[in-house]
Design a protein around this motif. Sequence first.
Motif, short mmCIF file in Angstrom:
data_model
loop_
_atom_site.label_atom_id
_atom_site.label_comp_id
_atom_site.label_asym_id
_atom_site.label_seq_id
_atom_site.Cartn_x
_atom_site.Cartn_y
_atom_site.Cartn_z
N MET A 19 -37.84 51.26 -12.14
CA MET A 19 -36.63 51.51 -11.35
C MET A 19 -36.96 52.24 -10.07
O MET A 19 -36.43 51.96 -9.01
N VAL A 70 -31.54 57.21 -2.27
CA VAL A 70 -31.69 56.67 -3.62
C VAL A 70 -30.35 56.14 -4.08
O VAL A 70 -29.32 56.82 -3.93
N ILE A 113 -28.61 53.90 -7.47
CA ILE A 113 -28.83 53.29 -8.77
C ILE A 113 -27.55 52.58 -9.16
O ILE A 113 -26.51 53.21 -9.34
N LYS A 150 -24.84 50.33 -11.40
CA LYS A 150 -24.44 50.16 -12.79
C LYS A 150 -24.95 48.80 -13.29
O LYS A 150 -25.21 47.91 -12.47
N HIS A 176 -24.58 45.09 -11.53
CA HIS A 176 -24.43 45.19 -10.07
C HIS A 176 -25.81 45.29 -9.43
O HIS A 176 -26.74 45.83 -10.03
N ASN A 199 -19.72 48.99 -2.67
CA ASN A 199 -18.66 49.73 -3.36
C ASN A 199 -19.28 50.93 -4.09
O ASN A 199 -20.12 50.76 -4.96
N PRO A 200 -18.86 52.15 -3.74
CA PRO A 200 -19.47 53.31 -4.38
C PRO A 200 -19.30 53.33 -5.89
O PRO A 200 -20.11 53.91 -6.60
N ASN A 201 -18.26 52.65 -6.37
CA ASN A 201 -18.04 52.65 -7.82
C ASN A 201 -19.01 51.73 -8.55
O ASN A 201 -19.07 51.74 -9.77
N ALA A 202 -19.78 50.96 -7.81
CA ALA A 202 -20.78 50.09 -8.44
C ALA A 202 -22.06 50.84 -8.77
O ALA A 202 -22.98 50.28 -9.37
N PHE A 203 -22.12 52.11 -8.38
CA PHE A 203 -23.34 52.89 -8.58
C PHE A 203 -23.10 54.06 -9.53
O PHE A 203 -22.07 54.72 -9.45
N THR A 204 -24.05 54.29 -10.40
CA THR A 204 -23.99 55.53 -11.16
C THR A 204 -24.44 56.69 -10.29
O THR A 204 -24.00 57.82 -10.47
N PHE A 205 -25.32 56.39 -9.35
CA PHE A 205 -25.73 57.43 -8.41
C PHE A 205 -26.00 56.78 -7.06
O PHE A 205 -26.57 55.69 -6.99
N PHE A 246 -23.35 59.30 -0.91
CA PHE A 246 -22.03 59.89 -1.16
C PHE A 246 -22.18 61.28 -1.76
O PHE A 246 -22.98 61.49 -2.66
N ASN A 247 -21.38 62.18 -1.25
CA ASN A 247 -21.37 63.53 -1.79
C ASN A 247 -20.70 63.52 -3.17
O ASN A 247 -19.93 62.60 -3.49
N THR A 248 -20.97 64.51 -3.96
CA THR A 248 -20.31 64.67 -5.25
C THR A 248 -19.88 66.12 -5.38
O THR A 248 -20.33 66.98 -4.62
#
Lengths: 130, 351
Positions: free
Chosen positions: B202, B220, B222, B224, B227, B234-240, B244-246
């Motif tokens: 990965m 970086v 990663i 889901k 995807h 789409n930010p929701n397609a990534f676990t990280f 994007f800030n968190t």
Amino acid sequence: MSHLIFAVAKKTKNAETATDPNDFIVHSDYNTLKIIDQGVSDISIPANTPFTDYLVPHGLEARPLLKAAMREASLPEVVFPNNNTDNVSAYLSFGSLNADYINMIFRIANAHPTDAITAHIGWILFEIPL
Amino acid sequence: MAQVIKKVAASLDDGYWAGAWLNNTSSLGIGKNGLDQTVYAAMRFLDISVPQGATITSAFLRITADETKSDNILFRIKGIAEDNAGNVSSDPAGRSRTSAGVNWQINGQTNGTTYTSPDIKTVIQEIINRGGWGSGAALALITEDNGTSMGAFGTIGRFKAFDTSSTLCAELEINYTDPVGQVSITKSLQYAVLKTPVITKMLRYSIKDMELNPVPFRGVKIAKPGHNALNTNNPNAFTFHSGFNTLKYWLNDHHTLHVSHGIGVIYKDVSYIEHDLGFFPYAEVVAKDELMPAYQPLGRVQLGSGAARSFYYYLTTSRLYVVAEGYTGTLAGDDYDVDFYYKIFKNNMGL
């Protein structure tokens, strides 16, 4: 775990053996709540206004998860919605927080009998579910 | 340190002005004609694989004489200020130029001899720094009067054009270092690959992604399952996704407030937790007293006999305040603990 992962463990934790999600700063099996926009909106609330919805467009054309806090102009405290904030703020109350496909919706009241008061609303928009 | 060397690669990618714009000629003229008019040349180089934001450490233009002459020519090299320069099939005189320019003087020319310019890194850097520049874009240079004199009338140097020699035509050399963030992230990932073979595949994929797409994305990401990290935004397609800030934990703990009052008392008990961040952070707080079955968001708890309890919180730039407020009623006093469970995030609300 048979599939490939990306994991960064906290100090003193072992990324290869830990199983508690709290032991990781990042773990590819667990989503992170990504912030897609953040800002501050200043809204002038007219004097003697009961709880009223104030709309601020977010431009996402989807219903996002939204968090917000409010500071009444000239006061040093920040308050949160649904939180009896009228007990903290001198005049403004932050009643509720919502969002639809177009707007962020802040429900605010102003108890001042004669003066409009500016509400500084700090907001954070999070990713929209697929 | 990385290097790119490119030659002019097409007939319409070099040319010069001598009363009119000329493309398909054996040489490029640079200097001044007998009418005291500036004779200028332009050349375009394709596929300059330098990432936006790279630091240009040095850059040189090389041109090879097409005639032996004793003319001393003085001129200035500038860039054509375009994100992805078009060819020079027509006179480029009206196209925008870089503000940076480098003077060059060539005293006499010997046919077949290659002349290397002074360092033109300032010119190249200005183009690489353009907001629309992307690795692999085309870059064009143009010569002009140096602002004082371009030599005596009729002093023109002639240099080989692409139509004369595809090997001796103008050549551009750029030496650069990668943008800092990209390099450091790539190196840290490579280090991680060495140290943790379990996750190598990965990580190598992430490194490859960064190498293939150095300009659109540095970091970086990663995806889901289901995807593709390379072709979704789409930010929701990534676990990280490092773009994007968190919300970031700063403090995360319990805080107990003890309340004790007699019959018929209206009270407001306040306690606080120091965070000392110097700004208004984001916070989440839930609470539980002895009557609640579980922690719940704060608000008003209505008890019997007119008694009531309210729990809430607010923030300053240094403290998180928690409050228990209420009226004990007319039948009995109150003696209880409220457990506030709080998370303070190191995210500035901007207030």
